[in-house]
Write an enzyme that holds these catalytic residues in place. Structure first.
Site, short mmCIF file in Angstrom:
data_model
loop_
_atom_site.label_atom_id
_atom_site.label_comp_id
_atom_site.label_asym_id
_atom_site.label_seq_id
_atom_site.Cartn_x
_atom_site.Cartn_y
_atom_site.Cartn_z
N ARG A 305 -2.25 1.96 7.82
CA ARG A 305 -2.44 2.47 6.54
C ARG A 305 -3.74 3.37 6.46
O ARG A 305 -4.60 2.74 6.19
CB ARG A 305 -2.51 1.26 5.23
CG ARG A 305 -1.25 0.71 5.16
CD ARG A 305 -1.50 -0.62 4.15
NE ARG A 305 -0.29 -1.00 3.70
CZ ARG A 305 0.23 -2.33 4.15
NH1 ARG A 305 -0.21 -3.04 4.80
NH2 ARG A 305 1.41 -2.98 3.56
N ARG A 341 0.69 6.10 8.98
CA ARG A 341 1.44 6.45 8.00
C ARG A 341 0.39 7.56 7.07
O ARG A 341 -0.61 7.11 7.02
CB ARG A 341 1.60 5.39 7.02
CG ARG A 341 2.31 5.75 5.82
CD ARG A 341 2.74 4.46 5.08
NE ARG A 341 1.66 3.88 4.41
CZ ARG A 341 1.78 2.70 3.65
NH1 ARG A 341 3.02 2.23 3.32
NH2 ARG A 341 0.66 2.20 3.26
N ASN A 461 8.03 -4.01 0.33
CA ASN A 461 7.22 -4.51 -0.76
C ASN A 461 7.71 -3.24 -2.18
O ASN A 461 7.91 -3.71 -3.15
CB ASN A 461 5.81 -4.10 -0.59
CG ASN A 461 5.42 -4.89 0.68
OD1 ASN A 461 6.24 -5.79 1.14
ND2 ASN A 461 4.49 -4.53 1.42
N ASP A 462 8.01 -1.87 -1.41
CA ASP A 462 8.26 -1.23 -2.51
C ASP A 462 9.74 -0.94 -2.84
O ASP A 462 10.21 -0.73 -4.01
CB ASP A 462 7.58 0.35 -2.25
CG ASP A 462 6.09 0.53 -2.75
OD1 ASP A 462 5.81 0.18 -3.76
OD2 ASP A 462 5.54 0.73 -1.87
N ARG A 472 5.59 -5.02 -8.38
CA ARG A 472 5.14 -5.83 -7.39
C ARG A 472 3.61 -6.52 -7.62
O ARG A 472 3.43 -7.68 -6.73
CB ARG A 472 4.98 -4.96 -6.06
CG ARG A 472 3.96 -3.90 -6.01
CD ARG A 472 4.12 -2.88 -4.79
NE ARG A 472 3.19 -3.20 -3.72
CZ ARG A 472 3.08 -2.60 -2.53
NH1 ARG A 472 4.00 -1.64 -2.44
NH2 ARG A 472 2.31 -3.00 -1.69
N CYS A 509 8.55 -2.66 7.90
CA CYS A 509 7.00 -3.00 7.85
C CYS A 509 6.70 -3.60 6.79
O CYS A 509 5.64 -3.75 6.26
CB CYS A 509 6.37 -1.56 8.28
SG CYS A 509 6.73 -0.58 6.86
C1 PEP Z 1 6.09 -1.46 1.56
O1 PEP Z 1 6.10 -0.74 0.47
O2 PEP Z 1 6.95 -2.18 2.03
C2 PEP Z 1 4.93 -0.96 2.58
C3 PEP Z 1 4.87 -1.57 3.76
O3 PEP Z 1 4.12 -0.24 2.08
P1 PEP Z 1 2.82 -0.38 1.15
O4 PEP Z 1 2.75 -2.00 0.82
O5 PEP Z 1 1.61 -0.03 1.61
O6 PEP Z 1 3.14 0.18 -0.33
MG MG Z 2 4.98 1.14 0.23
#
Ligand code: PEP
Ligand code: MG
Length: 588
Positions: A305, A341, A461-462, A472, A509
């Site tokens: 990140r 990323r 996550n998103d 979230r 991820c």
């Molecule tokens: C996700 O969204 O799953 C991700 C890995 O990115 P971040 O948690 O940094 O938004």
């Molecule tokens: Mg994300």
């Protein structure tokens, strides 16, 4: 409760497990509440003492701010620390303080009332300004005001961190998490926040146990009160009895023992009994996490990140500064690969541009922002490309929601390559470029997207947040954030199949990749790569090495047939307990 013996009762608060581990110690209330100010008369003979109270409070406030300034400089760099310098300047503003003292003397009113009134005037004027920057600065002014008032009232302040403690607060920003980690923080307990918030991710990286979403922790806990955090179960116990402490220590021991069983696994491949190898890599944000990921036996970095650099500095670093970081990461992880990323700012993440949005998660975030800032994006890409000379660097775009964005982002990569060529700089001309699938529209277009990139990585996550319309970070809807929701499972399968149809590898991820309950399902669905928080990597590897692809496929197929998240979870729990009896699921 027996009042006479003043027995303090043990109370259990249920929250969300955000970072594993057990912590027992005194609570430290990180209180962002506004102190109450009442107007009081000061007798003429007490005037001198009142002025002294003010001066002492100012001196104490300055000392505290100096301390925070030092922490911030160490952890986040001098740029982010500037806000504290500015606050110290307000304290040292002779004109302002002179005016305050004069008013105390002429009006014979208490110091905190005059301070609140004088500094409050400044603050209001700043808030009335149409300039967003001034609004941000108004919050800093307010912070100083509250600090002085708290010190006049001789209340404890968060910056006086003495000894080991468990930070209890309404919410924690990523910056708070990093700053506190400098101190002897044992754990975090917050009223708000979700398991995928960036503060939670950071506490996992920093290996600090955390429970979030407790709702009433700040109202019920007091500074100095004993508290136990169970970061596996998401439970916080106030005033734990000896028995509870013993039980929790037992849990911590059991976890350590389980970890010992994993010793030696680091050097082994993440391969099923019937020889299906999964690329098992790590999610990290800072260069200094690399030695740990290596020790955990990671096959490279599946998600770096890059926005972590902004968190440390509060502004976009120059191309040279970025290049130094990326080059160091690429070299330290060699011969493995790293997927960088591109900056994913916005949402709940620190954003150097001070803009405020009604719905930041639906706003100017990730690739959207980068495409609108060509100079910044090109600088970022040039730094990334220059770090790719060992051919172990990949680039990944976040928040992609259309094919148009993929093409535009790739065009930027081409442009950055052209610029480097003109400058005579070296880079990997065949650098692999991929995208995150974390927006439902991208999932639906996965086949078209896969046709134009080298890999896909599912960001659950998103993806879950946008697919199920569940914030979230919002503890009120946390039970609805279901990674085993059949809709989520079907979308994951769809993306994997689409990628494979176009012959590109598909990884994951998001946090789901690191959930031991999900491993068999994800392997069975056909994922090629799992990128996880380094702390859980050996456990996930152990599961992969204990199962057969053949069985995993059957499990995935069965899991897809259930109509609710509960059914899926129940099924997976029973099947994982049977197939991987070594894994203490309740500890995960
Ligand atoms: C996700 O969204 O799953 C991700 C890995 O990115 P971040 O948690 O940094 O938004
Ligand atoms: Mg994300």
């Amino acid at each position: 409760m027996n009042e006479r013996n003043s027995v303090i009762e043990e109370t259990v608060l249920k929250g969300i497990a955000a970072a594993p581990g057990i912590a027992i110690g005194p609570a430290y209330l990180y209180n962002k509440e506004v102190p109450r100010v009442e107007m009081k008369d000061v007798a003429r003979e007490d005037l001198e003492a009142e002025i002294k109270r003010l001066r002492n409070a100012n001196a104490r406030s300055e000392k505290e701010l100096q301390k925070i300034l030092t922490f911030a400089e160490q952890r986040l760099g001098s740029q982010s620390a500037r806000i504290f310098e500015a606050q110290i300047m307000i304290l040292n503003d002779a004109v302002l303080m002179d005016a305050v003292e004069k008013r105390i003397a002429s009006e014979l009113k208490n110091a905190e009332y005059i301070i609140a009134d004088e500094i409050g005037k400044y603050r209001r004027r700043m808030l009335e300004s149409p300039d967003e920057y001034m609004h941000e600065r108004a919050h800093d002014v307010e912070d100083v005001m509250n600090r002085i008032i708290r010190n006049i009232q001789e209340q404890r302040l968060f910056s006086r961190l003495e000894g080991e403690s468990i930070i209890v607060s309404e919410t924690l920003t990523p910056a708070d998490t990093v700053i506190f980690s400098r101190n002897q923080v044992l754990g975090y307990a917050t009223d708000l926040g979700g398991v995928s918030s960036h503060a939670a991710l950071l506490s996992r990286s920093l290996k600090i146990p955390a429970v979030v979403g407790l709702r009433t922790a700040t109202k019920r806990l007091k500074t100095g009160e004993m508290v136990a955090i169970d970061g596996y179960a998401g439970v916080v116990t106030m005033n734990p009895t000896e028995e509870t402490i013993e039980r929790l220590r037992g849990r911590a021991r059991a976890f350590r023992e389980f970890e010992e069983k994993l010793v030696g696994i680091a050097g082994l491949p993440a391969e099923t009994i019937d020889h299906r190898t999964i690329e098992l890599s790590s999610n990290i944000e800072f260069e200094d996490e690399i030695p740990f990921t290596r020790a955990q036996g990671s096959a490279g970095i599946g998600l770096f990140r890059t926005e972590g650099q902004l968190l440390r500095r509060g502004e976009y670093p120059s191309e040279e500064e970025q290049y130094r970081v990326y080059k160091n990461v690429a070299e330290s992880i060699f011969p493995h690969a790293v997927i960088f990323r591109t900056f994913d700012v916005g949402g709940d993440k620190l954003i150097p541009d001070a803009i405020r949005e009604e719905n930041p998660f639906l706003g100017w975030r990730g690739i959207r922002m980068m495409l609108d800032r060509p100079e910044l994006f090109l600088e970022h890409l040039r730094a990334l490309l220059r770090s790719s000379t060992h051919k172990n660097v990949r680039i990944m775009f976040p928040m992609i929601s259309s094919l148009h964005e993929v093409r535009a982002a790739k065009e930027f990569v081409r442009k950055a390559q052209e610029e480097l060529k003109l400058r005579g700089e070296l880079f990997d001309p065949k650098i692999k470029v991929g995208v995150m699938i974390e927006v439902p529209s991208a999932a639906l277009l996965a086949e078209e997207i896969a046709a134009e990139v080298d890999f896909l990585s599912i960001g659950t996550n998103d993806l879950i947040q946008y697919l199920l319309a569940v914030d979230r970070d919002n503890s009120y809807v946390a039970p609805l954030f279901q990674q085993f929701n059949p809709a989520v499972l079907r979308v994951i399968k769809m993306v994997i199949d689409a990628g494979h149809k176009k012959h590109v590898w598909v990884g994951m991820c998001g946090e789901m990749a690191g959930d031991p309950l999900a491993t068999m399902l994800l392997v069975g669905l056909g994922l090629d790569e799992l990128s996880v928080v380094p702390s859980v990597l050996p456990e996930i590897k152990k599961i992969i090495r204990t199962i057969r692809l053949k069985d995993a496929r059957r499990v995935a197929e069965r899991a897809l047939s259930f109509p609710t998240a509960d059914d899926v979870k129940k099924y997976l729990t029973s099947v994982v307990k049977e197939k991987v009896p070594d894994i203490p699921l309740e500890l995960s």
